[in-house]
Scaffold this motif. Structure first.
Motif, PDB file in Angstrom:
ATOM      1  N   GLU A   9       0.863  -1.195   0.000  1.00 12.41           N
ATOM      2  CA  GLU A   9       0.000   0.000   0.000  1.00 12.41           C
ATOM      3  C   GLU A   9       0.888   1.230   0.000  1.00 12.41           C
ATOM      4  OE1 GLU A   9      -2.177   2.311  -0.449  1.00 12.41           O
ATOM      5  OE2 GLU A   9      -3.823   1.510   0.767  1.00 12.41           O
ATOM      6  N   ASP A  10       0.594   2.179  -0.907  1.00  7.04           N
ATOM      7  CA  ASP A  10       1.444   3.367  -1.008  1.00  7.04           C
ATOM      8  C   ASP A  10       1.084   4.462  -0.007  1.00  7.04           C
ATOM      9  OD1 ASP A  10      -0.902   3.409  -2.672  1.00  7.04           O
ATOM     10  OD2 ASP A  10      -0.240   5.360  -3.410  1.00  7.04           O
ATOM     11  N   GLU A  11      -0.190   4.495   0.437  1.00 11.20           N
ATOM     12  CA  GLU A  11      -0.580   5.565   1.367  1.00 11.20           C
ATOM     13  C   GLU A  11      -0.116   5.210   2.786  1.00 11.20           C
ATOM     14  OE1 GLU A  11      -4.893   6.771   0.376  1.00 11.20           O
ATOM     15  OE2 GLU A  11      -4.268   5.206  -1.038  1.00 11.20           O
ATOM     16  N   ASP A  53      -3.124  -3.356  -2.231  1.00 11.93           N
ATOM     17  CA  ASP A  53      -4.043  -2.300  -2.632  1.00 11.93           C
ATOM     18  C   ASP A  53      -4.109  -2.232  -4.156  1.00 11.93           C
ATOM     19  OD1 ASP A  53      -5.778  -0.114  -2.199  1.00 11.93           O
ATOM     20  OD2 ASP A  53      -4.142   1.255  -2.744  1.00 11.93           O
ATOM     21  N   MET A  55      -4.881   0.433  -6.078  1.00 14.32           N
ATOM     22  CA  MET A  55      -4.274   1.650  -6.612  1.00 14.32           C
ATOM     23  C   MET A  55      -2.869   1.843  -6.062  1.00 14.32           C
ATOM     24  SD  MET A  55      -6.309   3.032  -8.741  1.00 14.32           S
ATOM     25  CE  MET A  55      -5.837   4.757  -8.886  1.00 14.32           C
ATOM     26  N   LYS A 105     -12.331  -0.148   0.656  1.00  9.98           N
ATOM     27  CA  LYS A 105     -11.906   0.839   1.647  1.00  9.98           C
ATOM     28  C   LYS A 105     -13.029   1.855   1.819  1.00  9.98           C
ATOM     29  CE  LYS A 105      -7.699   1.730  -0.258  1.00  9.98           C
ATOM     30  NZ  LYS A 105      -6.340   2.298  -0.312  1.00  9.98           N
TER      31      LYS A 105
HETATM   32 CA    CA Z   1      -3.167   3.123  -2.730  1.00  8.44          CA
END
Ligand code: CA
Length: 228
Positions: A9-11, A53, A55, A105
């Motif tokens: 997950e990038d966030e 995730d 995205m 989410k």
């Molecule tokens: Ca993401």
């Protein structure tokens, strides 16, 4: 050893929440902020499950899942996909991306943990030191094997053999792989020793009608083959 879960997950905020949730469930966490980073981690360590995730910058979560399904080493890796929009779930279904489960989410940490546990259990990974498949229950702490509560009497070698096979259902191991993982590389034993212990294991499972689960794979070796 606790099963390890890879989180992609990038966030940062969501990654932290995922990490907190999964750690609280008693698992080890591997973190990646991109698919590329995840692939680097997977080169070094194979987790028991991945939460990805959709995205992500660069390679998307779906492309990553597809890639993992194509590679021998990660083909069986259970995957939970996180999506921001529920419409994406329809896409996921039609993609046949090989994702085992998905959640939208914002997700409920409790539900995510429950699904993680359920998926680990289905895939034969130990949950709370228990490996359970097809009614056979291995307690990794006490080294006891039970079927429907009844004790199965097996020796320590048969236990390790059964544990390895049950942790990787449907995967065929050849005799040298079994020797390496069950007896250890430093011990010299002949390959036919494997057959002797497989025979003993089947004999122990036979009164419970479960000896058929330990299958001979012609030309290769043996596998644990669940009926579903
Ligand atoms: Ca993401």
């Amino acid at each position: 050893m606790a099963p390890s879960i890879l989180i992609v997950e990038d966030e940062p905020d969501i990654r932290d929440l995922l990490k907190f949730t999964i750690t609280r469930g008693g698992y080890d966490v591997l973190e990646a902020e991109s698919a590329e980073h995840a692939l680097q981690i997977l080169d070094l360590k194979l987790p028991e499950l991945a939460i990805i995730d959709w995205m992500l910058p660069g390679i998307s979560g779906v492309d990553l899942a597809n890639k993992l399904r194509r590679e021998e080493l990660t083909r069986q890796l259970p995957i939970i996909m996180l999506t921001a929009r529920s419409e994406e779930i329809d896409k996921l279904k039609s993609f046949e991306s090989g994702v085992d489960d998905y959640m939208t989410k914002p997700f409920s940490p409790r539900e995510l943990l429950a699904r993680t546990k359920a998926l680990l259990r289905r895939s034969g990974a130990p949950v709370d030191n228990i490996v359970e498949l097809e009614g056979i229950c291995l307690d990794l702490q006490s080294h006891e094997v039970t079927v429907g509560g009844a004790k199965v009497h097996i020796g320590p070698t048969e236990f390790r053999l059964l544990e390895l096979l049950m942790r990787h259902p449907n995967r065929a191991f050849d005799r040298s792989q079994l020797l390496d993982r069950v007896w250890g590389r430093s011990v010299y034993v002949e390959e036919r020793t494997v057959d002797v212990h497989v025979l003993r294991l089947r004999k122990a499972l036979q009164p419970h009608g479960l000896d058929r689960l330990i299958q001979t794979v012609r030309g290769i070796g043996y596998r644990f083959s669940p009926s579903t």
